[in-house]
Design a protein around this motif. Structure first.
Motif, PDB file in Angstrom:
ATOM      1  N   UNK A 191       0.862  -1.049   0.026  1.00 25.49           N
ATOM      2  CA  UNK A 191       0.133   0.076  -0.014  1.00 25.49           C
ATOM      3  C   UNK A 191       0.890   0.993  -0.171  1.00 25.49           C
ATOM      4  N   UNK A 192       0.322   2.261  -0.848  1.00 24.49           N
ATOM      5  CA  UNK A 192       1.042   3.423  -0.663  1.00 24.49           C
ATOM      6  C   UNK A 192       0.230   4.626   0.009  1.00 24.49           C
ATOM      7  N   UNK A 193       1.038   5.368   0.769  1.00 23.62           N
ATOM      8  CA  UNK A 193       0.185   6.292   1.504  1.00 23.62           C
ATOM      9  C   UNK A 193       1.014   7.759   1.256  1.00 23.62           C
ATOM     10  N   UNK A 194      -0.061   8.708   0.748  1.00 29.38           N
ATOM     11  CA  UNK A 194       0.561   9.758   0.623  1.00 29.38           C
ATOM     12  C   UNK A 194       0.351  10.897   1.698  1.00 29.38           C
ATOM     13  N   UNK A 195       1.333  11.569   1.995  1.00 32.04           N
ATOM     14  CA  UNK A 195       1.462  12.560   2.976  1.00 32.04           C
ATOM     15  C   UNK A 195       1.478  13.833   2.305  1.00 32.04           C
ATOM     16  N   UNK A 196       0.397  14.681   2.341  1.00 35.46           N
ATOM     17  CA  UNK A 196       0.213  15.811   1.651  1.00 35.46           C
ATOM     18  C   UNK A 196       1.410  16.860   1.841  1.00 35.46           C
TER      19      UNK A 196
END
Lengths: 376, 298, 330
Positions: free
Chosen positions: C287-292
């Motif tokens: 899973x990839x999680x994006x941190x704005x």
């Protein structure tokens, strides 16, 4: 299995064209075949000429209907009335036996006239004594065995009147059905958009699409005429030029209708449905099979909206009776007007496809949604 | 793989007259696995799938679904989404689901008359499928295939035409199904999708030319990358030397040659020539070309 | 290089900018324009034929198909329009090719004779043979028989279609039909080649043949615009425009788009819970999680999460996510 049935019904409910066909067709057939159509001619229009015209007029009761009377005229006038399709029968009185001319190209009217005449003669023969001053005297004049000549189709053969009608049907078939398929095929394969982008004028595309069908229709027509004349012995008494002009106008009308049909159809199936719905009424109500005069009045008005009705007049008139163009001005005018309207409409709609769609077309769905499965 | 395979092909061959569509293929899909089937058109993927579904018989070899030959019973344990989605455009999603539920003779899970449509699709339940955007149609097709809780899912190009985020979401659904114990067989032309599969099977000309994970298949294959100021001249020269050249942003990639040959073809043109690991697509291309050796590329 | 022809600005409504705006317009997708210069190096004439569109708005009834979309398509370069189905790619390409007039905005394209177009449905007649299709196209664009024959033979040969020249187009496989469609579109050596999803549904081997044709067109100085939903196509192009539901999400070279991605990217083994779930997506088993990375709380629960370098696919996914989140619809 039940699941399939429910599913089909649901899909059918939404397919409006098929629904229309399923409802309209039986109703149409019912009305036409049950009510409107008939081979029985109820009235026969008659023109009387010659010095005893008045007397003849009184003698001719129902089913005869004297619509024209001209005591000063003679045989050639009477014949002209028949030729120009003004009446179905003519009586020429004068010295000696009266002459009855019957238009053989109006097959059913002719037969009905013969039957009615025979009835009249019998009636006159058995009625009272000849009494010069009374009405009986006039029927006596008719009762003196009139000479009966059947013009234009002496053998009263069916093929003689069917072949000219068939010419029209062929033109409708190629013009409407085949053309609508050809044009809608362009829409179906998505090549219409490609044409819009190529440096082709809309006129080129439109004419380019229609000319082949024009040629095919002409060839078909030639075949029908050729076979009819050579093998069935159908006469061609009139002017080929008049016939040709009539066919040309009629073809414009049917081709135009074909293009219009394709412009409102998404696929070939829909185009065929619509084309058949325009073909069937024309075959049934245009006078091709059932004589116009015997179609019930409540339905007969529809016939006067159908192009084939007018072409039938032209084709039968020219081929069987050598009718001159002057007498045919009504059908020609109607076809010309209808042709102008239909071709203009078709051209405009066609041009709409080939011009860049702009604001006016904002109701159209974007093509991007339709790409699933298109590429396998 | 410890559990018995859900779908298995052993030495499967299929001929049509003189033409061999599938030749000696061994393939299996176990529970919880996602297997990707890749191949050019004409490689035999469709024929193989048809044999798995029981729509076509084999000329040689065996096909086993859940341990037995394909039959109507096994068909009801399979969920299949073809490329055309298999939905009726002129029915709504709810009606499509009802039809499918009735055919598979299962009580539709899911509340009331929503017939198993997931929550996110409920707003579309009464619109005609033909009027829905493709992404939504795909989700409906998936829901339909999953609604009878199949043990084996067969998906033909499941995310063709979908944007990257949408594709990721669809794959989440597929992965959840696999995690729940179903086996998934996916056919695809796209390397992005191939990356989602646990195991890949590459077919060319009816035979399997490679099997394994993407890493295993690529192995140590390499391609030559050319960077030149005047790329169109480089392109022309490489072409003239008969090399297959692919455009890549600012550079050119030559999948099927060694650096020396490329250098020779370029001649005196100023350019850098180096080797880099092949991408899955390029490795596929190498395998497929070798597989088609001697025949014109269809 | 290729002849100039007339460049007509086709503008529609009062909002249309005048002829002097193009240079400024180019600045919007300026990265694409200037990198075009460097990518094609010293090729002469690239800056003189500038095709493209600026500030396009297209509405279908109440649906917004394109909203303020601009694109620059320099000659000798392949520019990709990327997006899923319904993103507006076909609408944009139709405007470029001239079969759709935008509701507002400007399009620069050459005259009809110098445009080549591959519509979404291939534009090929299935009931004509390969040779007959090309013949029709050649005549339609006014090519001489000789020139058409030679060029067609050359392209067909390189695309591997020579043996199929007498076959009905409807009987070709998907990949072969697309190759034929591209050849038909570029046969008359257009200055602008617009291809709508040429590679969708095409097998990898045919796809390389297609890319050869596309590269050849660009090498001949043509400005190529192609629509695709596949990022590996976009990665090969010198300029990319990403669309989503009619809005431009990102534009520039692939490298620039990646570099411009806001925030950072982490890879985790399982799907995160809570609010972060909306910023996560699955890829390749992880899973990839994006941190704005702007304002807001930073999740300290970054256990066993490594920061990773995004690629184009990640950058585009992030752009779409950003759009959804800011519209409050994740």
């Amino acid at each position: 299995m039940w699941a399939m049935i429910i599913k089909e019904f649901r899909q059918l409910r939404r397919d409006r064209r098929t629904l229309a066909m399923m409802i309209v067709m039986p109703v149409l057939l019912l009305v036409v075949l049950g009510y409107a159509a008939s081979f029985d001619v109820k009235t026969i229009s008659v023109a009387v000429a010659g010095p005893q015209a008045g007397a003849a007029q009184s003698a001719l009761r129902s089913p005869f209907d004297v619509t024209l009377s001209s005591p000063g005229q003679g045989r050639s006038w009477a014949q002209d009335q028949l030729r120009d399709g003004k009446t179905e029968m003519a009586v020429v009185t004068g010295a000696g036996r009266p002459l009855v001319l019957i238009d053989g190209s109006q097959l059913f009217a002719a037969r009905a006239a013969l039957t009615a005449l025979a009835g009249l003669e019998r009636g006159a023969g058995t009625s009272g004594t000849a009494d010069p001053g009374s009405a009986g005297g006039t029927s006596a004049s008719l009762a003196t065995a009139p000479r009966v000549i059947i013009l234009y189709n002496p053998g009263l053969t069916t093929s003689d009147i069917m072949i000219p009608g068939l010419c029209g049907v062929v033109l409708v078939f190629v013009g409407t059905i085949i053309t609508s398929l050809g044009v809608v095929r362009e829409r179906q394969s998505g090549t219409l958009e490609q044409l819009a982008v190529m440096p082709l004028r809309p006129r080129d595309v439109f004419l380019g699409k229609i000319v082949p069908y024009f040629v095919v229709a002409t060839v078909d027509l030639a075949i029908v005429l050729g076979v009819g004349i050579a093998i069935f012995g159908v006469p061609f008494r009139g002017s080929p030029a008049v016939f040709g002009l009539g066919a040309l106008l009629f073809l414009f009308v049917t081709l135009g209708i074909g293009v219009l049909i394709s412009s409102v159809s998404q696929n070939q199936g829909q185009a065929i449905q619509l084309a058949v719905m325009t073909l069937l009424p024309q075959v049934l109500l245009s006078g091709l099979i059932f004589p116009l005069s015997s179609i019930a009045a409540g339905v007969r008005w529809i016939a006067y909206l159908l192009p084939l009705t007018y072409f039938n007049e032209i084709s039968r008139g020219v081929m069987l009776r050598a009718e001159p163009i002057a007498a045919l001005w009504q059908p020609f005018l109607f076809l010309a007007l209808l042709g102008a309207v239909v071709v203009t409409g078709a051209t405009l709609r066609f041009r709409g496809y080939l011009a860049p769609a702009g604001r006016e077309h904002s109701g159209r769905k974007p093509a991007a949604v339709a790409t699933q499965g298109a590429r396998a | 793989m410890t559990a018995a395979p859900l779908a298995q092909c052993l030495g499967v061959t299929r001929r049509f007259g003189h033409f061999t569509a599938v030749s000696d293929v061994n393939l299996q899909v176990g529970p919880g696995e996602i297997v990707g089937l890749l191949g050019a058109n004409g490689a035999g993927k469709t024929t193989l799938i048809k044999m798995l579904l029981g729509l076509l018989g084999t000329s040689e070899g065996e096909v086993a679904l859940f341990g037995e030959p394909p039959s109507r019973q096994t068909r009801s344990r399979i969920g299949y989404v073809p490329q055309g989605l298999g939905l009726y455009d002129d029915l709504s999603p709810a009606e499509n689901m009802q039809f499918s539920a009735a055919v598979f003779e299962h009580a539709s899970p899911g509340a009331g008359d929503q017939h198993g449509l997931p929550e996110s699709l409920r707003p579309y339940a009464t619109d005609l499928v033909g009027s829905l955007p493709l992404g939504v149609q795909r989700r409906v097709a998936f829901a339909q295939a999953l609604s009878h809780q199949p043990d084996l899912l067969i998906l033909d190009e499941p995310t063709s035409g979908v944007d990257p985020l949408g594709r990721a979401r669809l794959w989440e659904t597929i992965a959840e199904t696999a995690d729940a114990g179903a086996g998934v067989l996916v056919t695809t032309h796209y390397m992005e999708e191939a990356g989602e599969c646990g195991r890949l099977v590459i077919m060319a000309d009816g035979a399997v030319v490679a099997q394994g994970t993407a890493g295993q298949i690529i192995g140590s294959a390499q391609v030559v990358v050319v960077a030149a100021e005047s790329w169109s001249t480089a392109f022309a020269r490489l072409e003239a030397a008969g090399l297959q050249v692919a455009l890549a942003g600012r550079g050119l990639r030559v999948p099927d040659a060694d650096p020396a040959a490329v250098r020779r073809a370029l001649g005196d043109l100023p350019a850098t020539v180096r080797q880099v690991p092949a991408t899955l697509e390029e490795r596929f291309f190498q395998l497929a070309s070798q597989g088609a050796a001697g025949k014109a590329v269809a | 290089m290729t002849g100039q022809g007339d460049r007509r600005a086709v503008s529609d409504t009062s909002q249309a900018p005048g002829h002097d705006r193009p240079a400024a317009r180019a600045g919007l997708t300026g990265q694409a324009a200037s990198s075009a210069g460097s990518a094609t190096g010293g090729e002469a004439g690239t800056s003189s034929s500038r095709f493209g569109a600026s500030e396009l708005f297209v509405l279908y009834g109440k649906t917004v198909a394109l909203s303020d979309v601009s694109l620059s398509a320099p000659a000798g370069q392949v520019t990709a329009v990327v997006g899923g189905d319904g993103a507006g790619k076909t609408t944009l390409l139709r405007c470029l090719a001239g079969s759709l007039a935008p509701d507002s905005g400007t399009v620069w394209r050459p005259v009809k004779e110098r445009v080549g177009y591959l519509p979404a449905s291939s534009g090929i007649y299935p009931d004509l043979t390969v040779a007959e299709n090309l013949d029709f196209r050649a005549k339609g664009y006014g090519m001489t028989r000789q020139a058409a024959r030679e060029r067609a033979a050359d392209y067909l040969d390189r695309a591997g279609l020579t043996a199929a020249a007498g076959r009905l187009a409807g009987q070709l496989s998907g990949g072969m039909r697309q190759k034929l469609a591209v050849i038909a579109a570029m046969l008359h050596q257009p200055e602008l080649l617009v291809l709508d999803e040429p590679t969708t549904g095409v097998d990898p081997v045919s796809r390389s043949g297609l890319w050869w044709l596309i590269a050849r067109a660009a090498a001949d100085g043509c400005a190529v615009v192609l629509a695709t939903s596949y990022l590996d196509d976009a990665e090969r192009c010198a300029g990319v425009l990403v669309l989503d539901a009619g809005l431009p999400l990102a534009s520039g070279t692939p490298d620039e788009i990646v570099a411009a991605m806001p925030g950072t990217l982490r890879e985790v083994a399982v799907r995160p819970d809570g609010e972060a779930a909306a910023r996560a997506w699955r890829r390749g088993g992880h899973w990839r999680v994006w941190e704005p990375g702007f304002g807001g709380a930073q999740q300290p629960e970054a256990i066993e999460a490594e920061q990773i370098e995004p690629d184009l696919q990640d950058a585009v996914t992030v752009a779409a996510l950003g759009q959804l989140l800011s519209a409050g619809r994740a």
